[in-house]
Scaffold this active site. Structure first.
Site, PDB file in Angstrom:
ATOM      1  N   LYS A  46       0.805  -1.226   0.000  1.00  0.00           N
ATOM      2  CA  LYS A  46       0.000   0.000   0.000  1.00  0.00           C
ATOM      3  C   LYS A  46       0.835   1.272   0.000  1.00  0.00           C
ATOM      4  O   LYS A  46       0.335   2.333  -0.340  1.00  0.00           O
ATOM      5  CB  LYS A  46      -0.962   0.009   1.195  1.00  0.00           C
ATOM      6  N   LYS A  92      -4.254 -10.000  -5.977  1.00  0.00           N
ATOM      7  CA  LYS A  92      -5.499 -10.311  -5.275  1.00  0.00           C
ATOM      8  C   LYS A  92      -6.609  -9.342  -5.715  1.00  0.00           C
ATOM      9  O   LYS A  92      -6.336  -8.168  -5.964  1.00  0.00           O
ATOM     10  CB  LYS A  92      -5.198 -10.247  -3.768  1.00  0.00           C
ATOM     11  N   LYS A  96     -10.908  -4.283  -3.349  1.00  0.00           N
ATOM     12  CA  LYS A  96     -11.955  -3.275  -3.499  1.00  0.00           C
ATOM     13  C   LYS A  96     -11.392  -1.885  -3.728  1.00  0.00           C
ATOM     14  O   LYS A  96     -12.099  -1.001  -4.172  1.00  0.00           O
ATOM     15  CB  LYS A  96     -12.905  -3.309  -2.299  1.00  0.00           C
TER      16      LYS A  96
HETATM   17  P1  ATP Z   1      -8.454  -3.026   0.340  1.00  0.00           P
HETATM   18  O1  ATP Z   1      -8.408  -3.357  -1.094  1.00  0.00           O
HETATM   19  O2  ATP Z   1      -9.140  -1.731   0.657  1.00  0.00           O
HETATM   20  O3  ATP Z   1      -7.173  -3.217   1.053  1.00  0.00           O
HETATM   21  P2  ATP Z   1      -9.644  -5.565   0.759  1.00  0.00           P
HETATM   22  O4  ATP Z   1     -10.525  -5.782  -0.408  1.00  0.00           O
HETATM   23  O5  ATP Z   1      -8.372  -6.295   0.855  1.00  0.00           O
HETATM   24  O6  ATP Z   1      -9.422  -4.031   0.979  1.00  0.00           O
HETATM   25  P3  ATP Z   1     -10.325  -5.766   3.538  1.00  0.00           P
HETATM   26  O7  ATP Z   1     -11.342  -4.927   4.185  1.00  0.00           O
HETATM   27  O8  ATP Z   1      -8.927  -5.370   3.797  1.00  0.00           O
HETATM   28  O9  ATP Z   1     -10.544  -5.838   1.978  1.00  0.00           O
HETATM   29  O10 ATP Z   1     -10.556  -7.283   3.872  1.00  0.00           O
HETATM   30  C1  ATP Z   1     -11.688  -7.836   4.462  1.00  0.00           C
HETATM   31  C2  ATP Z   1     -11.561  -9.331   4.465  1.00  0.00           C
HETATM   32  O11 ATP Z   1     -11.690  -9.843   3.142  1.00  0.00           O
HETATM   33  C3  ATP Z   1     -10.224  -9.852   5.001  1.00  0.00           C
HETATM   34  O12 ATP Z   1     -10.457 -10.989   5.778  1.00  0.00           O
HETATM   35  C4  ATP Z   1      -9.471 -10.224   3.749  1.00  0.00           C
HETATM   36  O13 ATP Z   1      -8.526 -11.248   3.975  1.00  0.00           O
HETATM   37  C5  ATP Z   1     -10.597 -10.710   2.867  1.00  0.00           C
HETATM   38  N1  ATP Z   1     -10.250 -10.537   1.463  1.00  0.00           N
HETATM   39  C6  ATP Z   1     -10.003  -9.359   0.841  1.00  0.00           C
HETATM   40  N2  ATP Z   1      -9.730  -9.573  -0.456  1.00  0.00           N
HETATM   41  C7  ATP Z   1      -9.785 -10.917  -0.647  1.00  0.00           C
HETATM   42  C8  ATP Z   1      -9.577 -11.752  -1.772  1.00  0.00           C
HETATM   43  N3  ATP Z   1      -9.260 -11.235  -2.948  1.00  0.00           N
HETATM   44  N4  ATP Z   1      -9.725 -13.094  -1.620  1.00  0.00           N
HETATM   45  C9  ATP Z   1     -10.068 -13.621  -0.441  1.00  0.00           C
HETATM   46  N5  ATP Z   1     -10.260 -12.890   0.674  1.00  0.00           N
HETATM   47  C10 ATP Z   1     -10.123 -11.543   0.578  1.00  0.00           C
END
Ligand code: ATP
Ligand code: LTN
Length: 335
Positions: free
Chosen positions: A113, A194, A197
Site C-alpha cells: 500500500k 489479489k 476493493k
Molecule cells: P483493500 O483493497 O481496501 O485493502 P480488501 O478488499 O483487501 O481491501 P479488507 O477490508 O482489507 O478488503 O478485507 C476484508 C476481508 O476480506 C479480510 O479478511 C481479507 O482477507 C478478505 N479478502 C479481501 N480480499 C480478498 C480476496 N481477494 N480473496 C479472499 N479474501 C479476501
C-alpha cells in the site's frame, strides 16, 4: 466443540467484492450459530489511507448492511462500528508501544500500500498494531479472514505472547480461520494480484452490488490463460483456476465436479455459466441489502452491537491497564 469467541473486521474502504465475500464473510455467516461472534466495520483502519468523509459514511453503512444481507443475524452476532467502541483506539496505542519497527516494516500489506507513494501516513505503518488490539480486546479464539491477513495474525500472536510474558497472562492467543478454497480470490485482469476493493480498475473485481449485466460483462472480459481446458492448476494456470474457485464457492460444487462437468468444453461456455452462477448467488444478498437499507434498521443494529462489544472490550482494557501499571482513576463517591 465448546463455544469459541470469533471476531473479524472489514474496512469500509470501497465497494465490497466477491473476494471479501468468499474469503471472509461466508465464514462469518457459517460460524455465527455455533460460536460467540463479533463482526465489525473497521472504519479506524480505513482512514489509514485518505477517505472522503461523505464516501466513508456511505460505505460504512453499506458494509454494515451487507453483513446482514449476507446472512449475519444481529440476534446472534454483535455487528458494530470499530469507532463506536473507543477501547480499540486506546488498546491500539498500547499495542503500538509494544510493536517493533522492524516487524512492522516486514508487513507485506504495508509494503504494497505504500509502494510508489510520496506521503505515507504513519497510521498505515502501525495499522497491524491496531488490528492486534481489535482481536485481543475480545479474548478471541478464531479470526475468519482471507489468506492475505495471515501475516497480520502472526504478528497479533507475537504481540499477545510478548505482552503476556512481560506483564503476566492477559491475552488469549488467537488462531486464523482461513477457507480451503477461495482464501485468495485473484483480480479479473491479473491472475497474480489479489482482487481488491480499492483497485482503480472496476473491471478487476466483482462488487457484491454489481448489476447482473455488469457481472456478465466483467466475467466475459476476465483474463484467461492460454489453452482451453477447464483444469485447476493455480501455479501454471492462475486465471482459469481463479474462475474455477469462484464457481466452486458460488455453486457449492467441488473443483473436481466442475472439472468433470466442463471436460472438453472451452473457456467461453464455462464463463457464460459462471456468470449465471455468480448472478444467482448474489441475487438474494442484493435483494436483502435493498430491503435493509430502505428499512433504516442499521442504526439500531449498530448501537446494540456496540453496547455488547463495549462491555467485553472495556473489561479487557481495564485488565491490560492494570497489568501495565497505569494508575487507576479515583472514583468519587456521590453525595
Ligand atoms: P483493500 O483493497 O481496501 O485493502 P480488501 O478488499 O483487501 O481491501 P479488507 O477490508 O482489507 O478488503 O478485507 C476484508 C476481508 O476480506 C479480510 O479478511 C481479507 O482477507 C478478505 N479478502 C479481501 N480480499 C480478498 C480476496 N481477494 N480473496 C479472499 N479474501 C479476501
Ligand atoms: N486488516 C484487515 C481488517 C481488519 C481485521 C481486524 C480483520 C482490521 N481489524 C480484526 C480481522 C480481525 C484487512 O485489511 N483485511
Amino acid at each position: 466443540m465448546s463455544k469459541l469467541r470469533v471476531l473479524s473486521g472489514i474496512q469500509p474502504s470501497g465497494k465490497l467484492t466477491l473476494g471479501n465475500y468468499i474469503g471472509a464473510m461466508k465464514n462469518f455467516v457459517a460460524l455465527q450459530h455455533e460460536h460467540d461472534c463479533f463482526f465489525m466495520v473497521v472504519d479506524l483502519h480505513a482512514v489509514t489511507v485518505p477517505q472522503e468523509p461523505a464516501a466513508l459514511r456511505e460505505q460504512s453503512e453499506a458494509v454494515a448492511a451487507l453483513f446482514v444481507a449476507a446472512g449475519l443475524d444481529p440476534a446472534h452476532a454483535a455487528i458494530f462500528m470499530q469507532s463506536h467502541v473507543s477501547a480499540h483506539a486506546e488498546l491500539g496505542w498500547l499495542m503500538t508501544t509494544l510493536s517493533y519497527m522492524g516487524e512492522l516494516e516486514r508487513m507485506t500489506q504495508f509494503k504494497d500500500k505504500s509502494e510508489g507513494k510520496e506521503a505515507i501516513g504513519a497510521g498505515l505503518f502501525v495499522y497491524p498494531s491496531l488490528m492486534a488490539a481489535d482481536i485481543l480486546l475480545y479474548n478471541t479464539n478464531l479470526v475468519p479472514v482471507g489468506d492475505d491477513q495471515k501475516q497480520h495474525l502472526e504478528l497479533t500472536r507475537d504481540l499477545a505472547g510478548r505482552f503476556n510474558y512481560r506483564f503476566g497472562e492477559t491475552f488469549v492467543i488467537p488462531e486464523p480461520y482461513i477457507p480451503k478454497v477461495g482464501a485468495r480470490i485473484m483480480s479479473l485482469d491479473d491472475g497474480t494480484k489479489k482482487m481488491s476493493k480499492s483497485s482503480p480498475n472496476a473491471g478487476s473485481y466483482i462488487a457484491l452490488l454489481d448489476t447482473p449485466d455488469e457481472i456478465r460483462k466483467k466475467i466475459a472480459r476476465a483474463k484467461t490463460d492460454t489453452g482451453r481446458d477447464i483444469v485447476f492448476d493455480a501455479q501454471n494456470k492462475p486465471e482459469i483456476s481463479n474462475l474455477m474457485s469462484i464457481y466452486a464457492q458460488c455453486s457449492g460444487q467441488s473443483l473436481e465436479q466442475i472439472q468433470a462437468a466442463y471436460e472438453g468444453q472451452g473457456y467461453g461456455a464455462f464463463k457464460k455459466d459462471l456468470a449465471e452462477v455468480v448472478v444467482g448467488a448474489l441475487a438474494p444478498l442484493q435483494a436483502k441489502y435493498n430491503e435493509i437499507r430502505s428499512s433504516g434498521a442499521i442504526g439500531e443494529i449498530l448501537q446494540a452491537g456496540a453496547e455488547r462489544a463495549s462491555a467485553v472490550a472495556e473489561q479487557t482494557l481495564a485488565k491490560v491497564k492494570e497489568a501495565m501499571g497505569f494508575l487507576p482513576p479515583v472514583r468519587r463517591r456521590k453525595g
